[in-house]
Enzyme design. Sequence first.
Site, short mmCIF file in Angstrom:
data_model
loop_
_atom_site.label_atom_id
_atom_site.label_comp_id
_atom_site.label_asym_id
_atom_site.label_seq_id
_atom_site.Cartn_x
_atom_site.Cartn_y
_atom_site.Cartn_z
N SER A 66 0.79 -1.24 0.00
CA SER A 66 0.00 0.00 0.00
C SER A 66 0.82 1.28 0.00
O SER A 66 0.26 2.37 -0.12
CB SER A 66 -0.96 0.01 1.19
OG SER A 66 -2.02 -0.90 0.97
N GLU A 165 -4.77 -3.23 -6.52
CA GLU A 165 -4.96 -3.99 -5.28
C GLU A 165 -5.68 -5.31 -5.57
O GLU A 165 -5.32 -6.36 -5.02
CB GLU A 165 -5.76 -3.16 -4.27
CG GLU A 165 -4.98 -2.03 -3.63
CD GLU A 165 -4.00 -2.50 -2.57
OE1 GLU A 165 -3.98 -3.71 -2.29
OE2 GLU A 165 -3.27 -1.66 -2.02
#
Length: 297
Positions: A66, A165
Amino acid sequence: MGKFKLRLTSLLFIYSITTSAQSDSLRYKIKQIALNAKGVVGFAMLNIESRDTLSYNGRLHLPMQSVMKFPIAITVLNEVDKGNLRLDQLIPITKNDLQKTYSPLRDKFPEGNVGISIKDLLSYMVSLSDNNACDILLKLLGGIAVVDDYMHSFGIQQIAIKATEFEMAQNWDIQFTNWVEPKEMVRLLDIATKPAFLSKSSHDYLWQLMDATSTGVKQIKGLLPNDIKVAHKTGRSSTNEKGISAATNDVGIITLPNGKHLAIAVFITNSTADLDTRESVIAQIAKSVYDAEVIKQ
């Protein structure tokens, strides 16, 4: 005059030796701390005002997880500055946009059917590290390649942003296609602190988001004094069936007591240590660097 020059040269030589010895000592300390991670640790730092640098495994290609949301946010804000997007622009969110992943956005709106502003999506993505908000913004940008290309366009070359993601969640190996060198991440942090890099409003909002990060409180911030400001972005993978964690990361800016700023990036990959240990390694490295910089003041 000749004696003065000789004395000045001698003092500079002594200062250089002393500084080099301090750097070597700190690098050795970081190397010893890194052993506890039972994996690979990459670290880099830059004092933004003095330009002092230090790194350990700073040129390795390490998975971001992230942490990639930081360059994505920069890319979105650049599009806002160009007039292609607006922060108050409402983006329709459907149930199909909300995958089963870490997502405070999905927790709040499980059925979708809501309009969320780009400003709020950025907050979800950066400050809360929301995976769905990340992929929604990537779709809005026109795909992951837009971020990769924009980073390269202003000289951040040692970075690759290739997977969303959702894509990373499909296969363990895919997360390694999103990598950065620690030294390059510190360069990006440095560039992003410059007031002229984005418009004033976008610059201010970017660092407001980084200031508000709620994840990773035991990492860079973990051992620092409570009153020290840290604007940062974390990244963490899952642990696979072999007990290996691909990424435990934290990058950001520490504001030192004298008002100067320390850009720091710590990445841990392929670690078999538990989460508490990995977070402790990051915290200890950050504290060691912080203490060394405070001594210089």
